[in-house]
Design a protein around this motif. Structure first.
Motif, PDB file in Angstrom:
ATOM      1  N   PRO A 124       0.796  -1.235   0.000  1.00  0.00           N
ATOM      2  CA  PRO A 124       0.000   0.000   0.000  1.00  0.00           C
ATOM      3  C   PRO A 124       0.827   1.283   0.000  1.00  0.00           C
ATOM      4  O   PRO A 124       0.298   2.371  -0.158  1.00  0.00           O
ATOM      5  N   GLY A 125       2.140   1.164   0.177  1.00  0.00           N
ATOM      6  CA  GLY A 125       2.953   2.356   0.342  1.00  0.00           C
ATOM      7  C   GLY A 125       3.075   3.232  -0.885  1.00  0.00           C
ATOM      8  O   GLY A 125       3.352   4.433  -0.771  1.00  0.00           O
ATOM      9  N   ALA A 126       2.859   2.663  -2.073  1.00  0.00           N
ATOM     10  CA  ALA A 126       3.010   3.446  -3.301  1.00  0.00           C
ATOM     11  C   ALA A 126       2.074   4.649  -3.329  1.00  0.00           C
ATOM     12  O   ALA A 126       2.433   5.712  -3.844  1.00  0.00           O
ATOM     13  N   ASP A 127       0.872   4.494  -2.782  1.00  0.00           N
ATOM     14  CA  ASP A 127      -0.070   5.617  -2.758  1.00  0.00           C
ATOM     15  C   ASP A 127       0.460   6.755  -1.899  1.00  0.00           C
ATOM     16  O   ASP A 127       0.309   7.933  -2.246  1.00  0.00           O
ATOM     17  N   GLU A 128       1.085   6.425  -0.768  1.00  0.00           N
ATOM     18  CA  GLU A 128       1.650   7.456   0.096  1.00  0.00           C
ATOM     19  C   GLU A 128       2.819   8.154  -0.582  1.00  0.00           C
ATOM     20  O   GLU A 128       2.996   9.374  -0.444  1.00  0.00           O
ATOM     21  N   VAL A 129       3.620   7.404  -1.328  1.00  0.00           N
ATOM     22  CA  VAL A 129       4.737   8.014  -2.050  1.00  0.00           C
ATOM     23  C   VAL A 129       4.214   9.013  -3.076  1.00  0.00           C
ATOM     24  O   VAL A 129       4.731  10.139  -3.193  1.00  0.00           O
ATOM     25  N   GLU A 130       3.195   8.635  -3.816  1.00  0.00           N
ATOM     26  CA  GLU A 130       2.632   9.567  -4.794  1.00  0.00           C
ATOM     27  C   GLU A 130       2.056  10.798  -4.111  1.00  0.00           C
ATOM     28  O   GLU A 130       2.236  11.931  -4.580  1.00  0.00           O
ATOM     29  N   ASP A 131       1.382  10.598  -2.980  1.00  0.00           N
ATOM     30  CA  ASP A 131       0.838  11.727  -2.238  1.00  0.00           C
ATOM     31  C   ASP A 131       1.950  12.647  -1.739  1.00  0.00           C
ATOM     32  O   ASP A 131       1.819  13.875  -1.755  1.00  0.00           O
ATOM     33  N   LEU A 132       3.061  12.046  -1.289  1.00  0.00           N
ATOM     34  CA  LEU A 132       4.208  12.833  -0.842  1.00  0.00           C
ATOM     35  C   LEU A 132       4.700  13.738  -1.965  1.00  0.00           C
ATOM     36  O   LEU A 132       4.971  14.931  -1.753  1.00  0.00           O
ATOM     37  N   LEU A 133       4.833  13.190  -3.167  1.00  0.00           N
ATOM     38  CA  LEU A 133       5.290  13.994  -4.300  1.00  0.00           C
ATOM     39  C   LEU A 133       4.295  15.096  -4.634  1.00  0.00           C
ATOM     40  O   LEU A 133       4.689  16.233  -4.944  1.00  0.00           O
ATOM     41  N   ARG A 134       3.006  14.803  -4.551  1.00  0.00           N
ATOM     42  CA  ARG A 134       2.000  15.829  -4.841  1.00  0.00           C
ATOM     43  C   ARG A 134       2.096  16.979  -3.840  1.00  0.00           C
ATOM     44  O   ARG A 134       1.929  18.157  -4.208  1.00  0.00           O
ATOM     45  N   ARG A 135       2.351  16.658  -2.587  1.00  0.00           N
ATOM     46  CA  ARG A 135       2.449  17.692  -1.561  1.00  0.00           C
ATOM     47  C   ARG A 135       3.657  18.591  -1.768  1.00  0.00           C
ATOM     48  O   ARG A 135       3.609  19.792  -1.492  1.00  0.00           O
ATOM     49  N   HIS A 136       4.767  18.007  -2.248  1.00  0.00           N
ATOM     50  CA  HIS A 136       6.011  18.771  -2.315  1.00  0.00           C
ATOM     51  C   HIS A 136       6.362  19.273  -3.712  1.00  0.00           C
ATOM     52  O   HIS A 136       7.248  20.133  -3.845  1.00  0.00           O
ATOM     53  N   ALA A 137       5.694  18.779  -4.743  1.00  0.00           N
ATOM     54  CA  ALA A 137       6.023  19.212  -6.109  1.00  0.00           C
ATOM     55  C   ALA A 137       5.940  20.726  -6.302  1.00  0.00           C
ATOM     56  O   ALA A 137       6.753  21.285  -7.051  1.00  0.00           O
ATOM     57  N   PRO A 138       5.011  21.443  -5.647  1.00  0.00           N
ATOM     58  CA  PRO A 138       4.956  22.892  -5.866  1.00  0.00           C
ATOM     59  C   PRO A 138       6.163  23.661  -5.331  1.00  0.00           C
ATOM     60  O   PRO A 138       6.426  24.785  -5.776  1.00  0.00           O
ATOM     61  N   THR A 139       6.909  23.090  -4.381  1.00  0.00           N
ATOM     62  CA  THR A 139       7.993  23.843  -3.741  1.00  0.00           C
ATOM     63  C   THR A 139       9.349  23.145  -3.797  1.00  0.00           C
ATOM     64  O   THR A 139      10.344  23.712  -3.329  1.00  0.00           O
ATOM     65  N   SER A 140       9.402  21.937  -4.320  1.00  0.00           N
ATOM     66  CA  SER A 140      10.643  21.165  -4.348  1.00  0.00           C
ATOM     67  C   SER A 140      10.967  20.719  -5.772  1.00  0.00           C
ATOM     68  O   SER A 140      10.073  20.602  -6.610  1.00  0.00           O
ATOM     69  N   ILE A 141      12.244  20.466  -6.026  1.00  0.00           N
ATOM     70  CA  ILE A 141      12.615  19.723  -7.231  1.00  0.00           C
ATOM     71  C   ILE A 141      12.300  18.255  -6.972  1.00  0.00           C
ATOM     72  O   ILE A 141      12.700  17.701  -5.951  1.00  0.00           O
ATOM     73  N   VAL A 142      11.568  17.634  -7.875  1.00  0.00           N
ATOM     74  CA  VAL A 142      11.184  16.224  -7.751  1.00  0.00           C
ATOM     75  C   VAL A 142      11.916  15.419  -8.812  1.00  0.00           C
ATOM     76  O   VAL A 142      11.876  15.767 -10.002  1.00  0.00           O
ATOM     77  N   THR A 143      12.592  14.355  -8.385  1.00  0.00           N
ATOM     78  CA  THR A 143      13.244  13.440  -9.323  1.00  0.00           C
ATOM     79  C   THR A 143      12.649  12.044  -9.150  1.00  0.00           C
ATOM     80  O   THR A 143      12.278  11.642  -8.044  1.00  0.00           O
ATOM     81  N   PHE A 144      12.587  11.311 -10.246  1.00  0.00           N
ATOM     82  CA  PHE A 144      11.912  10.006 -10.264  1.00  0.00           C
ATOM     83  C   PHE A 144      12.674   9.047 -11.169  1.00  0.00           C
ATOM     84  O   PHE A 144      13.021   9.394 -12.296  1.00  0.00           O
ATOM     85  N   ASP A 145      12.953   7.868 -10.636  1.00  0.00           N
ATOM     86  CA  ASP A 145      13.590   6.792 -11.406  1.00  0.00           C
ATOM     87  C   ASP A 145      12.706   5.555 -11.290  1.00  0.00           C
ATOM     88  O   ASP A 145      12.687   4.909 -10.244  1.00  0.00           O
ATOM     89  N   PRO A 146      11.964   5.178 -12.338  1.00  0.00           N
ATOM     90  CA  PRO A 146      11.066   4.017 -12.228  1.00  0.00           C
ATOM     91  C   PRO A 146      11.774   2.751 -11.753  1.00  0.00           C
ATOM     92  O   PRO A 146      11.235   2.029 -10.908  1.00  0.00           O
ATOM     93  N   ASN A 147      12.944   2.451 -12.308  1.00  0.00           N
ATOM     94  CA  ASN A 147      13.757   1.293 -11.888  1.00  0.00           C
ATOM     95  C   ASN A 147      12.868   0.088 -11.591  1.00  0.00           C
ATOM     96  O   ASN A 147      12.870  -0.472 -10.484  1.00  0.00           O
ATOM     97  N   ILE A 148      12.137  -0.339 -12.582  1.00  0.00           N
ATOM     98  CA  ILE A 148      11.050  -1.302 -12.405  1.00  0.00           C
ATOM     99  C   ILE A 148      11.556  -2.714 -12.148  1.00  0.00           C
ATOM    100  O   ILE A 148      12.465  -3.200 -12.826  1.00  0.00           O
ATOM    101  N   ARG A 149      10.967  -3.366 -11.155  1.00  0.00           N
ATOM    102  CA  ARG A 149      11.191  -4.778 -10.874  1.00  0.00           C
ATOM    103  C   ARG A 149       9.933  -5.524 -11.325  1.00  0.00           C
ATOM    104  O   ARG A 149       8.941  -5.574 -10.594  1.00  0.00           O
ATOM    105  N   PRO A 150       9.914  -6.107 -12.518  1.00  0.00           N
ATOM    106  CA  PRO A 150       8.687  -6.676 -13.072  1.00  0.00           C
ATOM    107  C   PRO A 150       7.983  -7.676 -12.170  1.00  0.00           C
ATOM    108  O   PRO A 150       6.755  -7.759 -12.185  1.00  0.00           O
TER     109      PRO A 150
END
Length: 302
Positions: A124-150
């Motif tokens: 369930p943590g992925a939803d919290e991570v996305e929410d974290l980015l939404r909260r901070h995107a207006p004031t922070s530089i956001v970087t993202f690396d999918p680095n997918i584990r299929p």
């Protein structure tokens, strides 16, 4: 402060010669360690238990100067991954992990926020991570690396949806050509990068393993070759590249809301400088066993 949100785990590495060793790992944790070793203020939001693997992780993070974010949920056991290396040093993984950090809160707004890999997709943590980015995107530089584990993500369609949501929140996306081949089979990496640029990022950096990287921006693209000279294994190479990107941003004075705006006006000369730092960082890591990102004097010479 730089905030890294995502998993910390122990890599139990099985090499082609039959030897085995345990190393602290996890993509976001590796990025945090890479930044800590560069003397940058970094805080990691990761969960770990009070067990042997957890103690190994805490010692590793502390030795690099990484601060751990308090107040997160404590799992029953610390996450681990069995990494099997082939004769060329390329790793494949099998995971034992749960990701449920609860609410991720910081005392002060971070200037840079990074996430990716398992934490960006595993419920369930992925939803919290996305929410974290939404909260901070207006004031922070956001970087993202999918680095997918299929083996750990939902079906391809659901994963694409999550990637699309996070790409829209990011200032910089770093992605491997292997991830793009899984996400968008048959599509050329440069075509996907251009599509993602249209969704909001200032840059999409595509790594091509031993062939180097290409950074795509609205003003064009710039290619940087690999700096690797001797490859022992590739464990942590992409994470070292990512920490190199973030370190280069800080070195350029690009942080917070002002830095985010400046990124969108940056020319290809800046992106070349950023990519060259990242390439040097990754080149150092592949020259030694396991994920051992460079210290400041190794990367910057001071």
């Amino acid at each position: 402060m730089i905030l890294i949100a995502g998993e910390a785990l122990v890599d139990v590495v099985h090499r082609a010669d039959g030897s085995t060793s345990a190393h602290a790992g996890g993509s976001p944790a590796n990025v945090a360690v890479g930044l800590g070793r560069l003397d940058l203020p970094v805080q990691l939001a990761a969960t770990m238990a009070d067990d042997g693997h957890g103690r190994l992780l805490r010692e590793h993070l502390t030795s690099a100067g990484v601060m751990r974010l308090d107040g997160l949920n404590v799992p029953e056991r610390t996450a681990s991954a069995a990494a099997t290396l082939d004769e060329d040093g390329t790793a494949t993984y099998e995971f034992d992990i749960t990701w449920d950090p609860g609410r991720i809160e910081t005392d002060d707004p971070p200037e840079i926020v990074h996430t990716g890999s398992i934490a960006a997709f595993l419920p369930p943590g992925a939803d919290e991570v996305e929410d974290l980015l939404r909260r901070h995107a207006p004031t922070s530089i956001v970087t993202f690396d999918p680095n997918i584990r299929p083996s750990l993500v939902p079906d391809r369609a659901a994963t694409r949806e999550r990637v699309a949501s996070l790409v829209q929140l990011a200032d910089i996306v770093k992605v491997s050509d292997e991830d793009l081949a899984w996400l968008e089979p048959g599509e050329a990496p440069e075509d996907v990068a251009r599509q993602w640029l249209g969704q909001g990022p200032a840059a999409v950096v595509v790594t091509h393993g031993g062939e180097g990287s290409r950074t795509h921006t609205p003003l064009g693209s710039v290619a940087v070759p690999t700096s690797a000279r001797n490859v022992v294994d590739t464990v942590g190479a992409g994470d070292a590249f990512m920490s190199g990107i973030i370190a280069a941003l800080v070195d350029e004075g690009l942080m917070g809301i002002t830095g985010s705006s400046q990124l969108r006006a940056a020319d290809l000369t800046l992106w070349r400088r950023v990519s060259e730092v990242a390439a040097r960082s990754a080149g150092i890591v592949v020259g030694r066993a396991g994920s051992q990102p460079p210290w400041r004097e190794e990367l910057f010479g001071a």
